[in-house]
Scaffold this motif. Sequence first.
Motif, PDB file in Angstrom:
ATOM      1  N   LYS A 164      27.901 -54.043 -62.515  1.00  0.00           N
ATOM      2  CA  LYS A 164      27.079 -52.868 -62.220  1.00  0.00           C
ATOM      3  C   LYS A 164      27.770 -51.559 -62.615  1.00  0.00           C
ATOM      4  CE  LYS A 164      24.892 -55.439 -58.483  1.00  0.00           C
ATOM      5  NZ  LYS A 164      24.733 -55.606 -57.020  1.00  0.00           N
ATOM      6  N   ALA A 165      28.994 -51.649 -63.102  1.00  0.00           N
ATOM      7  CA  ALA A 165      29.694 -50.467 -63.627  1.00  0.00           C
ATOM      8  C   ALA A 165      29.147 -50.179 -65.014  1.00  0.00           C
ATOM      9  CB  ALA A 165      31.201 -50.713 -63.674  1.00  0.00           C
ATOM     10  N   GLY A 166      28.207 -49.246 -65.094  1.00  0.00           N
ATOM     11  CA  GLY A 166      27.567 -48.975 -66.376  1.00  0.00           C
ATOM     12  C   GLY A 166      28.455 -48.179 -67.307  1.00  0.00           C
ATOM     13  N   VAL A 167      28.933 -47.003 -66.851  1.00  0.00           N
ATOM     14  CA  VAL A 167      29.779 -46.135 -67.664  1.00  0.00           C
ATOM     15  C   VAL A 167      30.864 -45.547 -66.780  1.00  0.00           C
ATOM     16  CG1 VAL A 167      29.889 -44.032 -69.064  1.00  0.00           C
ATOM     17  CG2 VAL A 167      27.895 -45.529 -69.223  1.00  0.00           C
ATOM     18  N   LEU A 168      32.094 -45.569 -67.257  1.00  0.00           N
ATOM     19  CA  LEU A 168      33.219 -44.894 -66.609  1.00  0.00           C
ATOM     20  C   LEU A 168      33.459 -43.603 -67.375  1.00  0.00           C
ATOM     21  CD1 LEU A 168      33.431 -47.833 -65.564  1.00  0.00           C
ATOM     22  CD2 LEU A 168      35.913 -47.564 -65.603  1.00  0.00           C
ATOM     23  N   LEU A 169      33.198 -42.486 -66.719  1.00  0.00           N
ATOM     24  CA  LEU A 169      33.177 -41.191 -67.388  1.00  0.00           C
ATOM     25  C   LEU A 169      34.422 -40.377 -67.087  1.00  0.00           C
ATOM     26  CD1 LEU A 169      31.251 -39.047 -68.922  1.00  0.00           C
ATOM     27  CD2 LEU A 169      30.935 -38.123 -66.618  1.00  0.00           C
ATOM     28  N   PHE A 170      35.044 -39.865 -68.125  1.00  0.00           N
ATOM     29  CA  PHE A 170      36.141 -38.913 -67.991  1.00  0.00           C
ATOM     30  C   PHE A 170      35.587 -37.534 -68.355  1.00  0.00           C
ATOM     31  CE2 PHE A 170      38.154 -42.988 -68.821  1.00  0.00           C
ATOM     32  CZ  PHE A 170      39.133 -43.031 -67.840  1.00  0.00           C
ATOM     33  N   GLN A 171      35.296 -36.740 -67.330  1.00  0.00           N
ATOM     34  CA  GLN A 171      34.795 -35.384 -67.552  1.00  0.00           C
ATOM     35  C   GLN A 171      35.976 -34.415 -67.481  1.00  0.00           C
ATOM     36  OE1 GLN A 171      32.064 -33.310 -64.677  1.00  0.00           O
ATOM     37  NE2 GLN A 171      33.651 -31.793 -65.137  1.00  0.00           N
ATOM     38  N   PHE A 172      36.224 -33.724 -68.580  1.00  0.00           N
ATOM     39  CA  PHE A 172      37.363 -32.816 -68.662  1.00  0.00           C
ATOM     40  C   PHE A 172      36.919 -31.400 -68.366  1.00  0.00           C
ATOM     41  CE2 PHE A 172      38.666 -36.514 -71.090  1.00  0.00           C
ATOM     42  CZ  PHE A 172      39.937 -36.729 -70.562  1.00  0.00           C
ATOM     43  N   SER A 173      37.428 -30.878 -67.271  1.00  0.00           N
ATOM     44  CA  SER A 173      37.142 -29.498 -66.890  1.00  0.00           C
ATOM     45  C   SER A 173      37.699 -28.552 -67.951  1.00  0.00           C
ATOM     46  CB  SER A 173      37.779 -29.195 -65.535  1.00  0.00           C
ATOM     47  OG  SER A 173      37.300 -30.084 -64.545  1.00  0.00           O
ATOM     48  N   PRO A 174      37.249 -27.292 -67.949  1.00  0.00           N
ATOM     49  CA  PRO A 174      37.743 -26.338 -68.947  1.00  0.00           C
ATOM     50  C   PRO A 174      39.267 -26.310 -69.029  1.00  0.00           C
ATOM     51  CG  PRO A 174      35.925 -25.375 -67.738  1.00  0.00           C
ATOM     52  CD  PRO A 174      36.229 -26.694 -67.068  1.00  0.00           C
ATOM     53  N   LEU A 175      39.767 -26.392 -70.244  1.00  0.00           N
ATOM     54  CA  LEU A 175      41.208 -26.403 -70.472  1.00  0.00           C
ATOM     55  C   LEU A 175      41.768 -24.982 -70.431  1.00  0.00           C
ATOM     56  CD1 LEU A 175      41.455 -28.934 -73.455  1.00  0.00           C
ATOM     57  CD2 LEU A 175      41.748 -29.402 -71.009  1.00  0.00           C
ATOM     58  N   PRO A 176      43.073 -24.855 -70.210  1.00  0.00           N
ATOM     59  CA  PRO A 176      43.703 -23.529 -70.272  1.00  0.00           C
ATOM     60  C   PRO A 176      43.486 -22.871 -71.634  1.00  0.00           C
ATOM     61  CG  PRO A 176      45.192 -25.135 -69.279  1.00  0.00           C
ATOM     62  CD  PRO A 176      44.033 -25.912 -69.817  1.00  0.00           C
ATOM     63  N   ARG A 177      43.386 -21.558 -71.628  1.00  0.00           N
ATOM     64  CA  ARG A 177      43.095 -20.840 -72.873  1.00  0.00           C
ATOM     65  C   ARG A 177      44.132 -21.105 -73.952  1.00  0.00           C
ATOM     66  NH1 ARG A 177      41.210 -14.794 -70.777  1.00  0.00           N
ATOM     67  NH2 ARG A 177      39.301 -15.472 -69.685  1.00  0.00           N
ATOM     68  N   GLU A 178      45.377 -21.199 -73.545  1.00  0.00           N
ATOM     69  CA  GLU A 178      46.415 -21.411 -74.561  1.00  0.00           C
ATOM     70  C   GLU A 178      46.278 -22.774 -75.225  1.00  0.00           C
ATOM     71  OE1 GLU A 178      48.340 -22.012 -70.435  1.00  0.00           O
ATOM     72  OE2 GLU A 178      46.862 -20.712 -71.410  1.00  0.00           O
ATOM     73  N   TRP A 179      45.758 -23.750 -74.509  1.00  0.00           N
ATOM     74  CA  TRP A 179      45.513 -25.065 -75.111  1.00  0.00           C
ATOM     75  C   TRP A 179      44.362 -24.990 -76.104  1.00  0.00           C
ATOM     76  CZ3 TRP A 179      46.077 -29.659 -71.172  1.00  0.00           C
ATOM     77  CH2 TRP A 179      47.323 -29.547 -70.516  1.00  0.00           C
ATOM     78  N   LEU A 180      43.323 -24.240 -75.756  1.00  0.00           N
ATOM     79  CA  LEU A 180      42.161 -24.134 -76.631  1.00  0.00           C
ATOM     80  C   LEU A 180      42.485 -23.360 -77.901  1.00  0.00           C
ATOM     81  CD1 LEU A 180      39.375 -23.414 -74.009  1.00  0.00           C
ATOM     82  CD2 LEU A 180      39.829 -25.563 -75.208  1.00  0.00           C
ATOM     83  N   ALA A 181      43.505 -22.533 -77.864  1.00  0.00           N
ATOM     84  CA  ALA A 181      43.899 -21.794 -79.056  1.00  0.00           C
ATOM     85  C   ALA A 181      44.454 -22.728 -80.125  1.00  0.00           C
ATOM     86  CB  ALA A 181      44.931 -20.725 -78.694  1.00  0.00           C
TER      87      ALA A 181
END
Length: 336
Positions: A164-181
């Motif tokens: 019954k485990a359909g999908v195991l989801l890894f939802q990533f919250s907003p990353l630090p700005r320096e990482w997104l750069a």
Amino acid sequence: MPDTPDTPDLFGGPPAARPSRRPVGTAPVLLEPPPALSSARRSRLFLGTSSWSFPGWAGLVWDATAPESLLAREGLPAYARHPLLNAVGIDRGFYAPLATDAYAHYAAQVPEDFRFLVKAPGIVTDASVRDRGGAGVAANTSHLDVALAVESFVRPCIEGLGDKAGVLLFQFSPLPREWLAAPAGWMTRLAAFLAGLPTGPRYAVEIRDPALLTPRLMHALADAGVAYAIGLHDRMPPVDRQLRALDASEARAGAPMPLVVRWTLHRGVGYMEAKERYAPFDRLVDEDPATRGPLAARIAETLDAGRSVFVIANNKAEGSAPLTLLRLAQAVAQAR
């Protein structure tokens, strides 16, 4: 009306001898799925809401009004009998890992063909340790720790939910700005994390940073056999932009992957604003045909290709998650 010994229980079982409350069943008439989807939805199309404890769904999901606390504790079996709803999201594990027994308790309350979309703990997916207001206060040293993900999430989830485990989801919250750069470093870490997960379960990744929606991310997910979860959220691009990105992943993937969608927020409407405007979630307030149309077309295409579809809708998408799913199912039937 006083309780009587003849009142059936919440699960539709035999009458209780000494009921202490008015029970709730399902209201199956108003949200019947279109006949054109009857065969596909039994095996491949899974529609559900992000939770089930909303008194405002009386007449839509419940046949009477019941307290939120009662629905949270005992509403799942009634929810799972509803003809439209054969999946549900489990978000509470994002805030603290759940034990195997907790997952097994959920699984025991639903039919064999019911599926769960389960969100991984934030201790693994969030790059920051956050205060009560959601602000990052420190770096999370457990971010993308694959051993912790397996022990705190994958293993108890699979052992408790089983098939019954359909999908195991890894939802990533907003990353630090320096990482997104310079996101290439994080994507390399993500690829290593996904490669270290046990094979077998269906995994999906949802992001909340539009800057990460690149061919590099789509290729990393495809190479790991992990689905990109379309996150319909105020922070993310519209559905057509995300579908184009998904095309890159599917073209590269070595095996068919399910279509995973989380329809969470209406574009241009924040979480708290939506909560205030849409409560008690018994009607559609802000219908979103611009999202529904392209999404329905892709769902129909995916079903016709013999692949599975998982859609989890939130009340804050249009005002009432069950009605959002009904409109979507109707649109899919027309598209097919």
